[in-house]
Design a protein around this motif. Structure first.
Motif, PDB file in Angstrom:
ATOM      1  N   VAL A 160      16.270  32.660 -28.181  1.00 52.94           N
ATOM      2  CA  VAL A 160      16.258  33.744 -27.196  1.00 52.94           C
ATOM      3  C   VAL A 160      14.937  34.487 -27.366  1.00 52.94           C
ATOM      4  CG1 VAL A 160      17.334  35.876 -26.379  1.00 52.94           C
ATOM      5  CG2 VAL A 160      18.768  33.995 -27.221  1.00 52.94           C
ATOM      6  N   LEU A 161      14.175  34.576 -26.298  1.00 54.12           N
ATOM      7  CA  LEU A 161      12.908  35.304 -26.319  1.00 54.12           C
ATOM      8  C   LEU A 161      13.090  36.631 -25.613  1.00 54.12           C
ATOM      9  CD1 LEU A 161       9.808  35.588 -26.661  1.00 54.12           C
ATOM     10  CD2 LEU A 161       9.580  34.369 -24.473  1.00 54.12           C
ATOM     11  N   TYR A 162      12.745  37.707 -26.293  1.00 53.65           N
ATOM     12  CA  TYR A 162      12.776  39.035 -25.679  1.00 53.65           C
ATOM     13  C   TYR A 162      11.327  39.443 -25.448  1.00 53.65           C
ATOM     14  CZ  TYR A 162      14.403  43.821 -24.776  1.00 53.65           C
ATOM     15  OH  TYR A 162      14.698  45.031 -24.192  1.00 53.65           O
ATOM     16  N   SER A 163      10.851  39.193 -24.221  1.00 49.96           N
ATOM     17  CA  SER A 163       9.441  39.387 -23.905  1.00 49.96           C
ATOM     18  C   SER A 163       9.274  39.446 -22.394  1.00 49.96           C
ATOM     19  CB  SER A 163       8.616  38.242 -24.489  1.00 49.96           C
ATOM     20  OG  SER A 163       7.235  38.449 -24.303  1.00 49.96           O
ATOM     21  N   ARG A 164       8.062  39.599 -21.940  1.00 45.40           N
ATOM     22  CA  ARG A 164       7.797  39.618 -20.505  1.00 45.40           C
ATOM     23  C   ARG A 164       7.988  38.220 -19.922  1.00 45.40           C
ATOM     24  NH1 ARG A 164       4.863  43.277 -23.010  1.00 45.40           N
ATOM     25  NH2 ARG A 164       4.658  45.358 -22.068  1.00 45.40           N
ATOM     26  N   PRO A 165       8.850  38.069 -18.904  1.00 41.68           N
ATOM     27  CA  PRO A 165       9.165  36.740 -18.358  1.00 41.68           C
ATOM     28  C   PRO A 165       8.159  36.286 -17.303  1.00 41.68           C
ATOM     29  CG  PRO A 165      10.482  38.384 -17.247  1.00 41.68           C
ATOM     30  CD  PRO A 165       9.645  39.135 -18.270  1.00 41.68           C
ATOM     31  N   ILE A 166       6.876  36.354 -17.664  1.00 38.16           N
ATOM     32  CA  ILE A 166       5.820  36.040 -16.702  1.00 38.16           C
ATOM     33  C   ILE A 166       4.777  35.159 -17.376  1.00 38.16           C
ATOM     34  CG2 ILE A 166       6.112  38.104 -15.276  1.00 38.16           C
ATOM     35  CD1 ILE A 166       3.860  39.399 -16.923  1.00 38.16           C
ATOM     36  N   ASN A 167       3.827  34.684 -16.580  1.00 37.48           N
ATOM     37  CA  ASN A 167       2.793  33.795 -17.103  1.00 37.48           C
ATOM     38  C   ASN A 167       1.663  34.566 -17.773  1.00 37.48           C
ATOM     39  OD1 ASN A 167       4.034  31.404 -16.335  1.00 37.48           O
ATOM     40  ND2 ASN A 167       3.228  31.559 -14.257  1.00 37.48           N
ATOM     41  N   MET A 168       2.031  35.579 -18.507  1.00 36.30           N
ATOM     42  CA  MET A 168       1.102  36.322 -19.344  1.00 36.30           C
ATOM     43  C   MET A 168       1.851  36.640 -20.634  1.00 36.30           C
ATOM     44  SD  MET A 168      -0.556  39.031 -16.639  1.00 36.30           S
ATOM     45  CE  MET A 168      -1.510  39.843 -17.919  1.00 36.30           C
ATOM     46  N   GLY A 169       1.134  36.892 -21.703  1.00 39.22           N
ATOM     47  CA  GLY A 169       1.815  37.249 -22.934  1.00 39.22           C
ATOM     48  C   GLY A 169       2.416  36.038 -23.622  1.00 39.22           C
ATOM     49  N   ALA A 173       3.751  30.345 -23.991  1.00 39.36           N
ATOM     50  CA  ALA A 173       3.555  29.720 -25.303  1.00 39.36           C
ATOM     51  C   ALA A 173       4.891  29.386 -25.950  1.00 39.36           C
ATOM     52  CB  ALA A 173       2.736  30.638 -26.207  1.00 39.36           C
ATOM     53  N   VAL A 174       5.830  30.308 -25.864  1.00 39.35           N
ATOM     54  CA  VAL A 174       7.150  30.078 -26.454  1.00 39.35           C
ATOM     55  C   VAL A 174       7.873  28.962 -25.709  1.00 39.35           C
ATOM     56  CG1 VAL A 174       9.425  31.095 -26.872  1.00 39.35           C
ATOM     57  CG2 VAL A 174       7.347  32.417 -27.352  1.00 39.35           C
ATOM     58  N   LYS A 175       7.791  28.975 -24.392  1.00 44.81           N
ATOM     59  CA  LYS A 175       8.429  27.922 -23.600  1.00 44.81           C
ATOM     60  C   LYS A 175       7.885  26.552 -23.974  1.00 44.81           C
ATOM     61  CE  LYS A 175       9.276  26.455 -18.823  1.00 44.81           C
ATOM     62  NZ  LYS A 175       9.026  26.740 -17.388  1.00 44.81           N
ATOM     63  N   ASN A 176       6.570  26.435 -24.090  1.00 44.91           N
ATOM     64  CA  ASN A 176       5.964  25.157 -24.450  1.00 44.91           C
ATOM     65  C   ASN A 176       6.415  24.703 -25.839  1.00 44.91           C
ATOM     66  OD1 ASN A 176       4.581  25.093 -22.034  1.00 44.91           O
ATOM     67  ND2 ASN A 176       2.664  25.874 -22.887  1.00 44.91           N
ATOM     68  N   ALA A 177       6.435  25.635 -26.783  1.00 39.44           N
ATOM     69  CA  ALA A 177       6.833  25.285 -28.154  1.00 39.44           C
ATOM     70  C   ALA A 177       8.285  24.815 -28.195  1.00 39.44           C
ATOM     71  CB  ALA A 177       6.628  26.479 -29.078  1.00 39.44           C
ATOM     72  N   CYS A 178       9.162  25.495 -27.465  1.00 38.41           N
ATOM     73  CA  CYS A 178      10.582  25.121 -27.442  1.00 38.41           C
ATOM     74  C   CYS A 178      10.786  23.765 -26.783  1.00 38.41           C
ATOM     75  CB  CYS A 178      11.406  26.194 -26.736  1.00 38.41           C
ATOM     76  SG  CYS A 178      11.578  27.735 -27.679  1.00 38.41           S
ATOM     77  N   GLU A 179      10.066  23.515 -25.701  1.00 40.94           N
ATOM     78  CA  GLU A 179      10.172  22.216 -25.034  1.00 40.94           C
ATOM     79  C   GLU A 179       9.708  21.102 -25.957  1.00 40.94           C
ATOM     80  OE1 GLU A 179       7.969  22.640 -21.427  1.00 40.94           O
ATOM     81  OE2 GLU A 179       9.642  23.571 -20.336  1.00 40.94           O
ATOM     82  N   ARG A 180       8.625  21.319 -26.673  1.00 36.07           N
ATOM     83  CA  ARG A 180       8.108  20.311 -27.594  1.00 36.07           C
ATOM     84  C   ARG A 180       9.097  20.051 -28.740  1.00 36.07           C
ATOM     85  NH1 ARG A 180       2.355  22.556 -29.256  1.00 36.07           N
ATOM     86  NH2 ARG A 180       2.403  20.718 -30.651  1.00 36.07           N
TER      87      ARG A 180
END
Length: 231
Positions: A160-169, A173-180
């Motif tokens: 679970v990521l608690y952060s800005r849900p946009i293509n900044m910040g 990076a977290v999405k890419n790491a989780c997918e990998r």
């Protein structure tokens, strides 16, 4: 590194926090700003190696909650992070890890000098350097998080990521790491809630994360994936 030489103790008066002696063999000096030198310095690298090679996720913690760091240190005693901690502490299988230019920091190690002796942005940075620094930070975060997830793939079932849900910040990076790593990801707050608050003027940028609606949304998500303490 020979990890058998490390000495562990709890922080006086706060048994949930762990101190590590002998991991860093040079005096800790305050590090200001985000740059290649501060992000990839030897001290931070040693800690990240420790978290990936030696550290064991606490038993029963199968939900990883990632959230931002804070300007005030230690993180958990800041006005930004303490409300997040209060929510996470309600769920016995939720494990918090802080994201920063130091890397990814399991919350229980935040009292060590390294994580109390730095800040993220340098006020002297020229505007033209901001995009470059953000890109550098995102790249380092993705790689460090992926290494951490890969090392503990048998422990975590959900991120679970608690952060800005946009293509900044942090989000891309977290999405890419989780997918990998092949681990499912939920991002809070959702885009509709975020849009309501993104133009609000805050004294600290991350005060958005202590808006009641944002915290309530995080709580609801952790209810879905967490196990309530005492249940």
């Amino acid at each position: 590194m020979n990890y058998k030489d490390l000495e562990f103790s709890t922080y006086p008066g706060f048994d949930e926090y762990i101190l590590v002696k002998n991991l860093v063999d040079t005096p800790v000096k305050y590090k200001r700003g985000a740059s290649y030198e501060t992000i990839y310095n030897n001290e931070f690298n040693k800690w990240q190696d420790f978290f990936c090679q030696q550290y064991q996720v606490p038993a029963g913690k199968d939900v990883l909650l990632l959230h931002c760091c804070s300007w005030a240190k230690p993180y958990d005693f800041s006005i930004i992070i303490n409300p997040i901690k209060q929510i996470a502490d309600k769920y016995k299988n939720v494990h918090r890890v802080i994201m920063s230019n130091v890397g990814v920091v399991p919350y229980e190690f935040q009292m060590n000098e390294t994580f109390c002796g730095y800040d993220f942005m340098n006020v002297d940075n020229e505007e033209k350097n901001v995009q470059e620094i953000n890109h550098l930070y995102a790249k380092s975060l993705e790689e460090r998080l992926f290494q951490y997830l890969e090392s503990h793939i048998d422990r975590y079932k959900q991120v679970v990521l608690y952060s800005r849900p946009i293509n900044m910040g942090n989000a891309p990076a977290v999405k890419n790491a989780c997918e990998r790593a092949g681990i499912p990801l939920i991002i809070e707050p959702n885009i509709d809630i975020y849009v309501k608050y993104r133009q609000k003027k805050y004294k600290q940028l991350d005060e958005l994360f202590i808006e009641k609606e944002c915290l309530d949304s995080l709580d609801k998500t952790l209810q879905l994936v967490g196990e309530k303490v005492g249940s």
